[in-house]
Scaffold this motif. Structure first.
Motif, PDB file in Angstrom:
ATOM      1  N   LEU B  27       0.891  -1.163  -0.080  1.00 33.15           N
ATOM      2  CA  LEU B  27      -0.067  -0.055   0.030  1.00 33.15           C
ATOM      3  C   LEU B  27       0.736   1.309  -0.053  1.00 33.15           C
ATOM      4  CD1 LEU B  27      -2.761  -1.052   2.479  1.00 33.15           C
ATOM      5  CD2 LEU B  27      -3.001  -0.602  -0.072  1.00 33.15           C
ATOM      6  N   VAL B  28       1.878   1.302   0.790  1.00 33.43           N
ATOM      7  CA  VAL B  28       2.706   2.375   0.948  1.00 33.43           C
ATOM      8  C   VAL B  28       3.321   2.845  -0.490  1.00 33.43           C
ATOM      9  CG1 VAL B  28       5.055   3.199   1.751  1.00 33.43           C
ATOM     10  CG2 VAL B  28       3.162   2.360   3.382  1.00 33.43           C
ATOM     11  N   HIS B  34       1.222   6.471  -6.973  1.00 34.83           N
ATOM     12  CA  HIS B  34       0.007   6.847  -7.689  1.00 34.83           C
ATOM     13  C   HIS B  34      -0.665   8.020  -7.098  1.00 34.83           C
ATOM     14  CE1 HIS B  34      -0.210   2.597  -8.846  1.00 34.83           C
ATOM     15  NE2 HIS B  34      -0.167   3.075  -9.894  1.00 34.83           N
ATOM     16  N   GLU B  35      -0.079   8.266  -5.884  1.00 35.71           N
ATOM     17  CA  GLU B  35      -0.295   9.548  -4.882  1.00 35.71           C
ATOM     18  C   GLU B  35      -1.879   9.771  -4.565  1.00 35.71           C
ATOM     19  OE1 GLU B  35       1.484  13.014  -5.545  1.00 35.71           O
ATOM     20  OE2 GLU B  35       2.874  12.446  -6.752  1.00 35.71           O
ATOM     21  N   ARG B  36      -2.702   8.665  -5.052  1.00 25.67           N
ATOM     22  CA  ARG B  36      -3.917   8.661  -4.457  1.00 25.67           C
ATOM     23  C   ARG B  36      -4.504   7.031  -4.446  1.00 25.67           C
ATOM     24  NH1 ARG B  36      -8.388  12.504  -7.141  1.00 25.67           N
ATOM     25  NH2 ARG B  36      -7.171  13.993  -6.139  1.00 25.67           N
ATOM     26  N   LEU B  37      -5.012   6.566  -3.432  1.00 25.24           N
ATOM     27  CA  LEU B  37      -5.464   5.297  -3.471  1.00 25.24           C
ATOM     28  C   LEU B  37      -6.871   5.251  -2.793  1.00 25.24           C
ATOM     29  CD1 LEU B  37      -2.540   3.184  -1.695  1.00 25.24           C
ATOM     30  CD2 LEU B  37      -3.476   3.236  -3.996  1.00 25.24           C
ATOM     31  N   ILE B 122      -7.063   7.842   0.405  1.00 20.22           N
ATOM     32  CA  ILE B 122      -5.884   8.408   0.993  1.00 20.22           C
ATOM     33  C   ILE B 122      -5.037   8.879  -0.130  1.00 20.22           C
ATOM     34  CG2 ILE B 122      -4.791   6.148   0.847  1.00 20.22           C
ATOM     35  CD1 ILE B 122      -3.354   7.203   3.424  1.00 20.22           C
ATOM     36  N   GLU B 123      -4.665  10.383   0.144  1.00 18.36           N
ATOM     37  CA  GLU B 123      -3.819  10.895  -0.951  1.00 18.36           C
ATOM     38  C   GLU B 123      -2.708  11.828  -0.508  1.00 18.36           C
ATOM     39  OE1 GLU B 123      -5.825  13.950  -3.323  1.00 18.36           O
ATOM     40  OE2 GLU B 123      -6.042  15.241  -1.736  1.00 18.36           O
ATOM     41  N   LEU B 124      -1.672  12.079  -1.215  1.00 23.19           N
ATOM     42  CA  LEU B 124      -0.525  12.732  -0.690  1.00 23.19           C
ATOM     43  C   LEU B 124      -1.095  14.381  -0.753  1.00 23.19           C
ATOM     44  CD1 LEU B 124       2.361  10.498  -1.934  1.00 23.19           C
ATOM     45  CD2 LEU B 124       1.686  10.933   0.546  1.00 23.19           C
TER      46      LEU B 124
END
Lengths: 281, 164
Positions: B27-28, B34-37, B122-124
């Motif tokens: 996942l990490v 992709h910066e968004r999951l 979850i996104e960066l």
């Protein structure tokens, strides 16, 4: 008395100039303490707060108050700097002992706990019988803590010495003379010797297989290096989650600087709390 | 927070310690790539902790032994490692708190889809993708107006103190 003699004495007295005393200034005070061995009033092993997850469960005020209490106790008694592996002698107040105090010397096996709850265990072998005693570092019934020999081992948990083949490591003469430790401006050499453990049955606690592996202990001397590496690899694969679980690691690098800054203010806070000086000073 | 906290352990189990680490590792790596999951809420919550801790570790620098060890385990691919050090680290060099944003999706009310459970995204922060339709608070309520003014005062005070 003769007048000329008096005149001579007066002249000598007036012309006499006392020589200046040579000032002996030692440059040790200018050297700073080595990074691992700071002044106990600023930083010590027991000032680091315990790991609490999640982090917002921590109560920093409680930790600060406990560190202030440690400072107060250190004023009353001199607690020397020591590490697991060094030899200590502790005199404890005992109502029922002859002389009202009891002295026990031993090698420190481990040091654990935070603040006033910091405990350490001393082990001594008396008449072929292993004796261990646990003390609280800041207990008020401790009258004296003497450092007989300062040693630092790579492992901080030396409980494997209970199963050492040669038990003379922990045989300490209670009348041993104290050896002066290295000053704090110099780095302490770490003891890297390996101690052989006796043959342990499979159902007993295998100190040489616990994780993290002890450096200062070994069970077999391996002639075939590859066999040892294979076994280590298999054991490591089952324990790698402990090594690489970053959220469970405790990062202490920034906490140390914060604690040292805080302890400089704690001196003042303790005096204000004990009403020795007013808060404005 | 997971349901109950046995023995102060604030982490979920995910089928065992080794499986859990492997799952979080994938996942990490996917987040960094992709910066968004979009995953379940439980997995997103745990990866949030690990990604932020990983970025804090990379701030020590590549020459640090601990940093090197951990990054080589968690981000084994060369391309993702380069992205971590060259793209994400300068992006978050001045970030004070969190580097990720967790948005909970609406649950399925349909009976057939009920097995899905609570999903989340979850996104960066600072990613180049179009922004999430996260409902920000109304800035014109009395509380928010007062809070904004207080924040301005606080920043002004701090900048003054720094100069002095």
């Amino acid at each position: 008395m003769n007048m000329s003699l008096l005149r001579v004495i007066r002249r000598l007295q007036s012309s006499f100039v006392a020589p200046q005393r040579p000032t002996l200034i030692s440059t040790d005070a200018e050297k700073p303490n080595v990074e691992g061995r700071e002044d106990a009033n600023l930083f010590s092993f027991e000032y680091i707060p315990p790991q609490v997850q999640p982090e917002w469960h921590r109560n920093k005020l409680k930790y600060r108050l406990e560190r202030m209490d440690c400072l107060r106790r250190r004023q009353a008694i001199d607690i020397p700097e020591f590490y697991p592996g060094s030899i200590l002698a502790v005199t404890v107040a005992d109502n029922y002992a002859p002389g009202k105090s009891m002295r026990f010397a031993g090698r420190c096996l481990y040091k654990d706990g935070f603040g006033l709850g910091c405990k350490f265990v001393l082990r001594n072998v008396i008449d072929n019988e292993g004796v261990e005693k646990m003390y609280h570092l800041f207990a008020p019934y401790i009258q004296k803590v003497e450092l007989l020999r300062l040693e630092k081992w790579i492992d901080t948990d030396l409980r494997f010495l209970r199963d050492a083949a040669d038990q003379s490591i922990c045989e300490i003469d209670p009348n041993m003379q104290a050896e002066s430790p290295l000053p704090k401006t110099e780095e302490l050499p770490v003891y890297k010797g390996k101690i052989r453990l006796r043959e342990i049955a499979m159902w007993e606690f295998l100190y040489h297989k616990q994780w993290p592996r002890p450096y200062n202990a070994y069970l077999e001397e391996h002639f075939i290096e590859e066999e040892l590496i294979e076994r280590e690899k298999i054991h490591w694969q089952t324990q790698s989650h402990l090594k690489y679980d970053i959220c469970k690691h405790y990062d202490v690098t920034k906490i140390k600087a914060e604690i040292m800054d805080e302890m400089k203010d704690n001196r003042h806070r303790v005096d204000v709390a004990d009403k020795k000086i007013t808060a404005d000073a | 927070m997971p349901r109950g906290m046995p023995h102060g352990n604030s982490f979920r189990k995910f089928g065992g310690p080794d499986k859990r680490l492997h799952l979080l590792k994938t996942l990490v790596n996917a987040l960094i790539k992709h910066e968004r999951l979009e995953t379940t809420f439980a997995k997103a919550y745990e990866t949030q902790k690990y990604v932020e801790r990983l970025i804090d570790i990379t701030k020590y620098g590549k020459s640090n032994l601990y940093c090197n060890d951990m990054v080589n385990f968690w981000v084994p691919e060369e391309a993702q490692q380069n992205k971590l050090f060259n793209v994400l680290l300068p992006r978050y060099s001045e970030h004070s708190r969190k580097y990720t944003r967790l948005a909970v999706l609406t649950e399925w009310t349909d009976k057939d889809m009920k097995s899905h459970g609570k999903m989340a995204v979850i996104e960066l922060k600072g990613n180049p993708l179009p922004p999430l339709p996260v409902k920000e608070g109304n800035p014109h309520t009395l509380q928010n107006v007062l809070l904004a003014a207080a924040k301005q005062d606080w920043d002004y005070q701090r900048s003054n103190v720094k100069e002095n």
